[in-house]
Design a protein around this motif. Structure first.
Motif, PDB file in Angstrom:
ATOM      1  N   MET A 121      -7.205  -1.821 -30.497  1.00 10.85           N
ATOM      2  CA  MET A 121      -8.304  -1.859 -29.535  1.00 10.85           C
ATOM      3  C   MET A 121      -7.824  -1.644 -28.102  1.00 10.85           C
ATOM      4  N   PHE A 123     -15.578  -3.457 -28.911  1.00 11.34           N
ATOM      5  CA  PHE A 123     -16.062  -2.560 -27.862  1.00 11.34           C
ATOM      6  C   PHE A 123     -17.205  -3.198 -27.072  1.00 11.34           C
ATOM      7  N   ASN A 137     -10.037   4.942 -27.557  1.00 11.09           N
ATOM      8  CA  ASN A 137     -10.678   3.705 -27.095  1.00 11.09           C
ATOM      9  C   ASN A 137     -11.117   3.807 -25.637  1.00 11.09           C
TER      10      ASN A 137
END
Length: 275
Positions: A219, A137, A71
């Motif tokens: 995330m 994102f 990530n």
């Protein structure tokens, strides 16, 4: 003779400063391979009595380090690559193009350098919520693409390039896009490398914005995930485990800096001296 003495003193002071700056890294690296008993000993133990490398394995077992790393790489590249293009185009416009209000706009960009990031945190958060980008994102990347510092750095570098290059390209029939992408942009490699390095450094270490817009474990980025490592220890704080995580987070940045250090030094020197 006086010159030699002054240089000796100067080098001694610089070496002392370098050693002082390196000390936290030395402590971080040595602590990451200490046993728990060595890490909590008073007075502190500078060198491990026994090397314990299992802490690095423990990092991967206690937290989702691979997910955090993936990530972080996506977030960093997603920010830096468009940031370089946007700032290069803006820097070129402020340095080489003449249009009404150019100087006023550049002053506004410079003023943005003095605005703390915390001031715009809440407005940016509400924008991300309205767009439905929480825990995505897009929410991590898009609000952080623009960099006032990058615009300033690249404008300063474009000012150092000879005007004759641009004039010769115009005589050959090149338009502004060709001049920018094929003539001037390739010459700004040191400045772009410098900006990319600072952009990567800032994005890699960014903690506050990912903490605000990310909720799920899948995330999280390294800065947020590694902070959770402190609460995932058994009993008291396991300093070797935390330091092993810090070393793993730092290694990619060191490799990147070593690879681009010549360009970075040139970029800082050009933009700082000739601006």
């Amino acid at each position: 003779m006086r010159s030699i003495a002054s240089k000796t003193v100067l080098h001694a002071v610089l070496l002392l400063c370098a050693a002082f700056m390196f000390l936290p890294f030395f402590w971080m690296i040595t602590t990451s391979v200490k046993t728990y008993a060595d890490s909590v000993q008073i007075p502190p133990v500078w060198f491990p009595t026994r090397f314990e490398f299992s802490w690095y394995v423990e990092v991967f077992e206690r937290v989702q380090f691979g997910t955090y790393l993936k990530n972080t790489v996506i977030m960093t590249l997603g920010r830096v690559l468009p940031q370089v293009l946007v700032c290069a185009m803006a820097g070129y416009g402020f340095a080489r193009l003449k249009f009404p209000g150019r100087d006023v706009l550049f002053v506004i960009v410079l003023a943005l350098l003095m605005v703390p990031g915390q001031v715009v945190l809440i407005p940016q958060y509400f924008e991300v919520v309205k767009l439905g980008w929480i825990d995505t994102f897009a929410g991590l990347i898009v609000p952080q693409i623009f960099s006032a510092y990058g615009v300033f750095l690249l404008r300063q570098f474009f000012l150092t390039l000879p005007a004759e290059l641009e004039e010769a390209a115009k005589i050959d029939g090149a338009h502004y896009g060709t001049i920018f992408f094929r003539v001037l942009l390739p010459l700004t490699t040191p400045a772009i490398a410098t900006m990319a390095f600072f952009g990567i450094l800032w994005s890699w270490n960014d903690f506050l914005w990912p903490l605000v817009v990310v909720n799920s474990e899948s995330m999280k980025v390294l800065s947020v995930g590694m902070s959770a490592l402190q609460g995932n220890t058994r009993g008291g704080l396991e300093y070797p485990l935390i330091m092993a995580g810090a070393v793993l987070c730092t290694v990619p940045l060191i490799v990147f800096f070593v690879a681009l250090q010549n360009y970075i030094v040139k970029g800082i020197a050009f933009s700082g001296i000739k601006g």
